[in-house]
Design a protein around this motif. Sequence first.
Motif, PDB file in Angstrom:
ATOM      1  N   LEU A  91       0.846  -1.198   0.000  1.00 27.02           N
ATOM      2  CA  LEU A  91       0.000   0.000   0.000  1.00 27.02           C
ATOM      3  C   LEU A  91       0.882   1.249   0.000  1.00 27.02           C
ATOM      4  CD1 LEU A  91      -2.762  -0.964   2.602  1.00 27.02           C
ATOM      5  CD2 LEU A  91      -3.089  -0.606   0.147  1.00 27.02           C
ATOM      6  N   THR A  92       0.471   2.257  -0.743  1.00 20.57           N
ATOM      7  CA  THR A  92       1.274   3.484  -0.822  1.00 20.57           C
ATOM      8  C   THR A  92       1.089   4.317   0.441  1.00 20.57           C
ATOM      9  OG1 THR A  92      -0.535   4.737  -1.799  1.00 20.57           O
ATOM     10  CG2 THR A  92       0.958   3.590  -3.324  1.00 20.57           C
ATOM     11  N   GLU A  93       2.049   5.199   0.686  1.00 16.00           N
ATOM     12  CA  GLU A  93       1.952   6.070   1.853  1.00 16.00           C
ATOM     13  C   GLU A  93       0.719   6.971   1.754  1.00 16.00           C
ATOM     14  OE1 GLU A  93       5.608   7.841   3.031  1.00 16.00           O
ATOM     15  OE2 GLU A  93       4.612   9.071   4.560  1.00 16.00           O
ATOM     16  N   ASP A  94       0.404   7.378   0.532  1.00 17.87           N
ATOM     17  CA  ASP A  94      -0.792   8.220   0.333  1.00 17.87           C
ATOM     18  C   ASP A  94      -2.042   7.510   0.834  1.00 17.87           C
ATOM     19  OD1 ASP A  94       0.615  10.253  -0.673  1.00 17.87           O
ATOM     20  OD2 ASP A  94       0.079   9.930  -2.788  1.00 17.87           O
ATOM     21  N   LEU A  95      -2.156   6.225   0.497  1.00 16.76           N
ATOM     22  CA  LEU A  95      -3.342   5.459   0.927  1.00 16.76           C
ATOM     23  C   LEU A  95      -3.305   5.237   2.443  1.00 16.76           C
ATOM     24  CD1 LEU A  95      -4.660   2.451   1.603  1.00 16.76           C
ATOM     25  CD2 LEU A  95      -5.905   3.979   0.071  1.00 16.76           C
ATOM     26  N   ILE A  96      -2.121   4.895   2.944  1.00 15.84           N
ATOM     27  CA  ILE A  96      -1.987   4.591   4.376  1.00 15.84           C
ATOM     28  C   ILE A  96      -2.430   5.788   5.224  1.00 15.84           C
ATOM     29  CG2 ILE A  96      -0.244   4.168   6.206  1.00 15.84           C
ATOM     30  CD1 ILE A  96       1.234   2.406   4.086  1.00 15.84           C
ATOM     31  N   THR A  97      -2.120   6.986   4.773  1.00 17.19           N
ATOM     32  CA  THR A  97      -2.419   8.193   5.566  1.00 17.19           C
ATOM     33  C   THR A  97      -3.715   8.888   5.118  1.00 17.19           C
ATOM     34  OG1 THR A  97      -1.018   9.501   4.085  1.00 17.19           O
ATOM     35  CG2 THR A  97       0.023   8.609   6.055  1.00 17.19           C
ATOM     36  N   SER A  98      -4.452   8.260   4.216  1.00 17.28           N
ATOM     37  CA  SER A  98      -5.610   8.939   3.603  1.00 17.28           C
ATOM     38  C   SER A  98      -6.876   8.914   4.444  1.00 17.28           C
ATOM     39  CB  SER A  98      -5.929   8.262   2.257  1.00 17.28           C
ATOM     40  OG  SER A  98      -6.409   6.938   2.502  1.00 17.28           O
ATOM     41  N   GLY A  99      -6.905   8.053   5.463  1.00 22.40           N
ATOM     42  CA  GLY A  99      -8.157   7.861   6.202  1.00 22.40           C
ATOM     43  C   GLY A  99      -8.952   6.673   5.688  1.00 22.40           C
ATOM     44  N   ARG A 100      -8.525   6.106   4.567  1.00 22.62           N
ATOM     45  CA  ARG A 100      -9.234   4.938   4.013  1.00 22.62           C
ATOM     46  C   ARG A 100      -8.744   3.640   4.651  1.00 22.62           C
ATOM     47  NH1 ARG A 100      -8.023   5.461  -2.119  1.00 22.62           N
ATOM     48  NH2 ARG A 100      -9.369   3.625  -2.297  1.00 22.62           N
ATOM     49  N   LEU A 101      -7.597   3.719   5.335  1.00 20.40           N
ATOM     50  CA  LEU A 101      -7.066   2.551   6.077  1.00 20.40           C
ATOM     51  C   LEU A 101      -7.292   2.760   7.575  1.00 20.40           C
ATOM     52  CD1 LEU A 101      -5.205  -0.026   6.432  1.00 20.40           C
ATOM     53  CD2 LEU A 101      -3.297   1.575   6.582  1.00 20.40           C
ATOM     54  N   GLY A 102      -7.877   1.761   8.223  1.00 17.57           N
ATOM     55  CA  GLY A 102      -8.057   1.808   9.667  1.00 17.57           C
ATOM     56  C   GLY A 102      -7.253   0.725  10.361  1.00 17.57           C
ATOM     57  N   VAL A 103      -7.313   0.727  11.673  1.00 13.53           N
ATOM     58  CA  VAL A 103      -6.575  -0.262  12.459  1.00 13.53           C
ATOM     59  C   VAL A 103      -7.517  -0.927  13.458  1.00 13.53           C
ATOM     60  CG1 VAL A 103      -4.794  -0.571  14.229  1.00 13.53           C
ATOM     61  CG2 VAL A 103      -4.332   0.876  12.251  1.00 13.53           C
ATOM     62  N   ALA A 104      -7.491  -2.247  13.498  1.00 17.03           N
ATOM     63  CA  ALA A 104      -8.196  -3.004  14.543  1.00 17.03           C
ATOM     64  C   ALA A 104      -7.156  -3.892  15.208  1.00 17.03           C
ATOM     65  CB  ALA A 104      -9.308  -3.844  13.929  1.00 17.03           C
ATOM     66  N   PHE A 105      -6.758  -3.526  16.404  1.00 15.18           N
ATOM     67  CA  PHE A 105      -5.642  -4.217  17.038  1.00 15.18           C
ATOM     68  C   PHE A 105      -5.799  -4.144  18.546  1.00 15.18           C
ATOM     69  CE2 PHE A 105      -1.453  -5.927  17.261  1.00 15.18           C
ATOM     70  CZ  PHE A 105      -1.079  -6.278  15.971  1.00 15.18           C
ATOM     71  N   GLY A 106      -5.446  -5.205  19.255  1.00 16.04           N
ATOM     72  CA  GLY A 106      -5.597  -5.171  20.709  1.00 16.04           C
ATOM     73  C   GLY A 106      -4.654  -6.094  21.440  1.00 16.04           C
ATOM     74  N   SER A 107      -4.687  -5.959  22.746  1.00 16.90           N
ATOM     75  CA  SER A 107      -3.959  -6.860  23.648  1.00 16.90           C
ATOM     76  C   SER A 107      -4.874  -7.090  24.848  1.00 16.90           C
ATOM     77  CB  SER A 107      -2.638  -6.249  24.088  1.00 16.90           C
ATOM     78  OG  SER A 107      -2.883  -5.033  24.758  1.00 16.90           O
ATOM     79  N   ILE A 108      -4.550  -8.074  25.683  1.00 20.83           N
ATOM     80  CA  ILE A 108      -5.527  -8.365  26.740  1.00 20.83           C
ATOM     81  C   ILE A 108      -5.523  -7.311  27.842  1.00 20.83           C
ATOM     82  CG2 ILE A 108      -5.685 -10.831  26.264  1.00 20.83           C
ATOM     83  CD1 ILE A 108      -4.070 -11.367  28.784  1.00 20.83           C
ATOM     84  N   HIS A 109      -4.355  -6.726  28.127  1.00 16.61           N
ATOM     85  CA  HIS A 109      -4.361  -5.600  29.073  1.00 16.61           C
ATOM     86  C   HIS A 109      -3.124  -4.726  28.919  1.00 16.61           C
ATOM     87  CE1 HIS A 109      -3.058  -8.832  32.293  1.00 16.61           C
ATOM     88  NE2 HIS A 109      -2.303  -8.854  31.248  1.00 16.61           N
ATOM     89  N   GLY A 110      -2.916  -4.202  27.742  1.00 17.73           N
ATOM     90  CA  GLY A 110      -1.785  -3.289  27.537  1.00 17.73           C
ATOM     91  C   GLY A 110      -0.468  -3.970  27.841  1.00 17.73           C
ATOM     92  N   SER A 111       0.413  -3.249  28.496  1.00 19.96           N
ATOM     93  CA  SER A 111       1.725  -3.802  28.805  1.00 19.96           C
ATOM     94  C   SER A 111       1.839  -4.105  30.296  1.00 19.96           C
ATOM     95  CB  SER A 111       2.831  -2.818  28.415  1.00 19.96           C
ATOM     96  OG  SER A 111       4.061  -3.262  28.940  1.00 19.96           O
ATOM     97  N   PRO A 112       1.732  -5.372  30.686  1.00 18.87           N
ATOM     98  CA  PRO A 112       1.868  -5.717  32.104  1.00 18.87           C
ATOM     99  C   PRO A 112       3.248  -5.409  32.676  1.00 18.87           C
ATOM    100  CG  PRO A 112       1.552  -7.689  30.747  1.00 18.87           C
ATOM    101  CD  PRO A 112       1.350  -6.522  29.861  1.00 18.87           C
ATOM    102  N   THR A 113       4.284  -5.430  31.816  1.00 18.49           N
ATOM    103  CA  THR A 113       5.627  -5.070  32.294  1.00 18.49           C
ATOM    104  C   THR A 113       5.634  -3.631  32.798  1.00 18.49           C
ATOM    105  OG1 THR A 113       6.553  -6.536  30.616  1.00 18.49           O
ATOM    106  CG2 THR A 113       8.066  -4.959  31.638  1.00 18.49           C
ATOM    107  N   THR A 114       4.993  -2.746  32.019  1.00 17.86           N
ATOM    108  CA  THR A 114       4.923  -1.334  32.418  1.00 17.86           C
ATOM    109  C   THR A 114       4.062  -1.179  33.663  1.00 17.86           C
ATOM    110  OG1 THR A 114       5.103  -0.747  30.080  1.00 17.86           O
ATOM    111  CG2 THR A 114       4.377   0.995  31.590  1.00 17.86           C
ATOM    112  N   GLN A 115       2.953  -1.891  33.699  1.00 16.25           N
ATOM    113  CA  GLN A 115       2.076  -1.807  34.874  1.00 16.25           C
ATOM    114  C   GLN A 115       2.818  -2.259  36.131  1.00 16.25           C
ATOM    115  OE1 GLN A 115      -0.972  -4.268  33.273  1.00 16.25           O
ATOM    116  NE2 GLN A 115      -1.806  -2.628  32.003  1.00 16.25           N
ATOM    117  N   ARG A 116       3.624  -3.288  35.998  1.00 18.23           N
ATOM    118  CA  ARG A 116       4.384  -3.790  37.137  1.00 18.23           C
ATOM    119  C   ARG A 116       5.382  -2.723  37.617  1.00 18.23           C
ATOM    120  NH1 ARG A 116       6.759  -9.750  36.487  1.00 18.23           N
ATOM    121  NH2 ARG A 116       4.585 -10.064  35.944  1.00 18.23           N
ATOM    122  N   ASN A 117       6.002  -2.023  36.665  1.00 16.58           N
ATOM    123  CA  ASN A 117       6.933  -0.956  37.051  1.00 16.58           C
ATOM    124  C   ASN A 117       6.208   0.177  37.775  1.00 16.58           C
ATOM    125  OD1 ASN A 117       9.195  -2.231  36.091  1.00 16.58           O
ATOM    126  ND2 ASN A 117       9.068  -1.280  34.061  1.00 16.58           N
TER     127      ASN A 117
END
Lengths: 412, 89
Positions: A91-117
């Motif tokens: 995909l071209t950078e124009d398309l990537i930044t155009s608003g026509r590409l979205g993101v669906a991504f997750g984790s179960i609870h962010g970063s537990p390493t950071t939470q532990r710190n």
Amino acid sequence: MERRVVITGMSAITPIGHEKDRIVESLQKGLSGIKSLREEEFLSSYIHSKVYGTVDYPIEYDFKRNHRKTMGPVAYYACQVAKEVLEQSGLTEDLITSGRLGVAFGSIHGSPTTQRNIYRIFFGAEDKIAVKEIGAVDYLKSMVHTTAVNITKMFGITGRVISSGTACTTSSQSIGYGYESVKFGMQDAMLCGGADEYDTTTVAVFDNLLACSTAFNETPHKTPRPFDKDRDGLVVGEGAGAVMLEEYEFAKKRGANILGEVIGFACNNNGGDMILPNLSGITNTLKLGVETTKINPQEVDLISAHATATKMGDIIEAQAISDVFGKTPYVIGLKSYTGHTMAACGVIETIMTLYMMQDGFIAPTLNLEEIDERCAMLKHVQKVLHQPVNIAAIQNFAFGGVNTILMIKKFS
Amino acid sequence: MTRQEIEREVINVFQREFEIEKPDMDADLRETYEFDSIDAIELLLAIETFLGTEITQEEKKQAVNIRTITQICDYIEKIAKKRNLLLPA
């Protein structure tokens, strides 16, 4: 408006490898990614289960400081697979930044390493300056949508953001909701997936529920054992995966390399118990999934079962598969190779299934030596089969009673 | 503490925390180094650690318009002077 949705990029970081060749080799040679639980100074000595689906090979990251500063380990995994998928998709950078590409991504609870710190600073603080070290950056690293928004920031993606945090169905929901976003015309492309970093708190939770494997602590590669008579629970793991979903006509027009097609998705809830698997709920999910594809259940060649290797979970799932699909499709449990990679399991199992479609083989369920008679009504796979796979279903179920099924098809 | 020490420490922070090897004292931080609000918060924390004293909310608000490293040094110098931490040049 209903549009076809195809896959134009895929990448996974898994306990059995990162590059496709290594993953396929592990699937064909029966190489397990389960290792001994790493010692840390927090929980490992109290946990009964001493096994873990481990990513123990080096990954060369090349992220700039202004991106790294908001990233915990989980976001490193997520951004790496996202980067590889964006490159592979072309995909071209124009398309990537155009608003026509979205993101669906997750984790179960962010970063537990950071939470532990954060907790270490909070409970160890002797003065105000130390407490103030808990800052905005730590929240950005540990919040539940940290993977999704670190990806959007790094690549300048301006479309919609969906960040499911539904435990074991996180990334199957990512793909499913990404698929629906493209299918119904809200986005032309969606970068979908999930990630989870090394974390012993998750192991401790399942350990306390007596759901973790403990009988194979000295022989980690012998567990988990989906559908096997001697299975004794799940094995927690780490990893990440991403796929690029695109509207078919757009992908065709730009000459994209199409790797597969998503043809259906369903998600429902058991409407009751938060932990116990529910036959009625799971059966309904599978039926709904098939209905969205408008195909006959007997056309499904392969089922990648959730199959965590818990005592009851495998039996309930086997019954549901039998009720909906009969004995036609081959059934495999890919967590036998990787352990349960939590938020990443849906996308990792989808990618492994796509690799099998591409290369014309079916990986056996590892450690399935003697099939539990209560799961024996299915067409299990105990050795590598070299044969084409045209349509496959990927099933995942989560705490909270969330069930998903993804239906994918070989592209032709 | 002298003005020279302040400048040396600020340059150290930029090299250590922000990975800017040879920071230009008068460059616009946002435009030249993609410096953002998160970096500003990190910088204020580093300044507090360096001074060994807390910066008040009012003083932090005064940092909003800072654009260059020279202005950061002026800001620290002003606070140090107020706390009697600054030695005459």
